[in-house]
Each structure stands twice: as structure tokens, then as C-alpha cells.
Design an enzyme around this catalytic site. Structure first.
Site, mmCIF file in Angstrom:
data_model
loop_
_atom_site.group_PDB
_atom_site.id
_atom_site.type_symbol
_atom_site.label_atom_id
_atom_site.label_comp_id
_atom_site.label_asym_id
_atom_site.label_seq_id
_atom_site.Cartn_x
_atom_site.Cartn_y
_atom_site.Cartn_z
ATOM 1 N N CYS A 71 0.827 -1.207 0.000
ATOM 2 C CA CYS A 71 0.000 0.000 0.000
ATOM 3 C C CYS A 71 0.869 1.269 0.000
ATOM 4 C CB CYS A 71 -0.985 -0.083 1.164
ATOM 5 S SG CYS A 71 -2.579 0.605 0.775
ATOM 6 N N HIS A 162 -3.476 -4.900 1.709
ATOM 7 C CA HIS A 162 -2.838 -5.196 3.003
ATOM 8 C C HIS A 162 -2.867 -6.696 3.281
ATOM 9 C CE1 HIS A 162 -2.410 -1.160 4.938
ATOM 10 N NE2 HIS A 162 -3.276 -0.844 3.980
ATOM 11 N N GLU A 164 -1.112 -8.277 5.361
ATOM 12 C CA GLU A 164 -0.797 -8.543 6.781
ATOM 13 C C GLU A 164 -2.068 -8.525 7.649
ATOM 14 O OE1 GLU A 164 -0.544 -5.701 5.336
ATOM 15 O OE2 GLU A 164 -0.970 -4.081 6.745
#
Ligand code: GLN
Length: 179
Positions: A71, A162, A164
Site C-alpha cells: 500500500c 494489506h 498482513e
């Protein structure tokens, strides 16, 4: 320095690698790969400059360090951000457009195919950038609605979303294999 770094450290641990927080150029000495998290690319860039870590990162890339930018991290990796003169690491042959999927309220989750993955990946998009141009050195590993969202060039990996924030470690695993 800023953004969603703790979740990345959790993912790194999950895949059996050792993660450390990078705050100064000395911290770079011990690592094989750097993850630049999502957050606010203008703020991260300011902090990279203020803490004199921009050039040391570029030096380490020359000596083989990989970078995974998610990002805002992807924006920092790019050679160009449309309609913006913010400082960038200027490493990857991609042009990005910031906030190209809309505002915070328009954040969404989407599933897409990733090259060499057996099952689709569900990514979370939060004020995400789009890759609007890329050159032939760049390999596109995933697209969403016809737009590239995961790209690789040498030891550089960048994604619009994202990874994660999901429980799915496959993209972190891919980066680990790259480095
Ligand atoms: N919109 C942010 C930027 O331009 C990126 C958002 C994110 O990292 N989730 O830096």
C-alpha cells in the site's frame, strides 16, 4: 516508523522468520529484506528523510536487500506517483496513483487469483493505490478488475492491498523465498 508494521512482524514470525523493527540506518545492517508497511506514504517519506535512512536503504538495495512494499509502501517503491511530487525511493518501474480506490469509508476486501497460488487470495484495500503503468522488467502477479495489484521486479515486491491484515501468509512467504 509509521503505519501497520506490527501486523507484518506477526506475519514474519508466523512463517518462521525473524523480524525486527527498523528505525535507524544501523538497524538495516542485520536484515535480508525490508517490509515497508501501509500507512501514509507522505509521512513515511518525511520520516525516512528526517531519520537519514533513505540513502542507506538505497545502498542496501544495491548490495542485495529485497523490499516488500504494501500500500503506502508500494507508493514509496515506485518511480512515479501521479499528481504528486512527494519523495519516493524511486526503485521500481511502476507508476502509481494514490487513493485510487476511494476514501477510507470505501475500503473493501476482494478475492483474486495470484500467479502460482492454488487458491485465491483475499486482500484488504484501504485507500489503496493503483498501478497505472509498468515497464517490461515488472512481472504482474495479480490483477483485480483488470488493474495490476501485485508486482515483482527483481527482489522488489509491491502490492496495493494489506496482506498482513488477513491470516493468509502466502504473500509474505513469497517475499521470504525471494530474499
Ligand atoms: N493512501 C495512502 C497513501 O497515499 C496509502 C494507504 C494505505 O497504505 N493503506 O500513502
Amino acid at each position: 516508523m509509521q503505519g501497520a508494521f506490527q501486523k507484518h512482524l506477526d506475519m514474519v514470525k508466523k512463517i518462521g522468520a525473524e523480524g525486527v523493527e527498523i528505525r535507524t540506518s544501523d538497524d538495516l545492517d542485520s536484515i535480508d529484506g525490508l517490509i515497508i508497511p501501509g500507512g501514509e506514504s507522505t509521512v513515511i517519506a518525511k520520516l525516512l528523510i528526517k531519520n537519514d535512512i533513505m540513502n542507506p536503504i538505497l545502498e542496501r538495495v544495491k548490495s542485495g536487500m529485497g523490499i516488500f512494499g504494501t500500500c503506502a509502501g508500494m507508493i514509496l517503491l515506485a518511480k512515479k506517483a501521479e499528481e504528486s511530487d512527494q519523495p519516493l525511493l524511486n526503485l521500481m518501474n511502476i507508476t502509481v496513483k494514490r487513493n485510487a480506490y476511494g476514501r477510507q469509508q470505501e475500503s473493501f476486501e476482494a478475492s483474486f487469483k495470484v500467479k502460482n497460488f492454488d487458491e485465491p487470495f483475499a486482500g484488504i484495500f484501504i485507500r489503496s493505490p493503483k498501478i497505472t503503468e509498468f515497464s517490461k522488467e515488472v512481472e504482474i502477479l495479480a490483477e483485480f478488475e483488470g488493474v495490476p495489484i501485485l508486482a515483482k521486479e527483481g527482489k522488489l515486491l509491491a502490492c496495493s492491498f494489506h496482506p498482513e491484515l488477513t491470516g493468509d501468509t502466502r504473500i509474505h512467504q513469497l517475499f521470504l523465498e525471494m530474499i
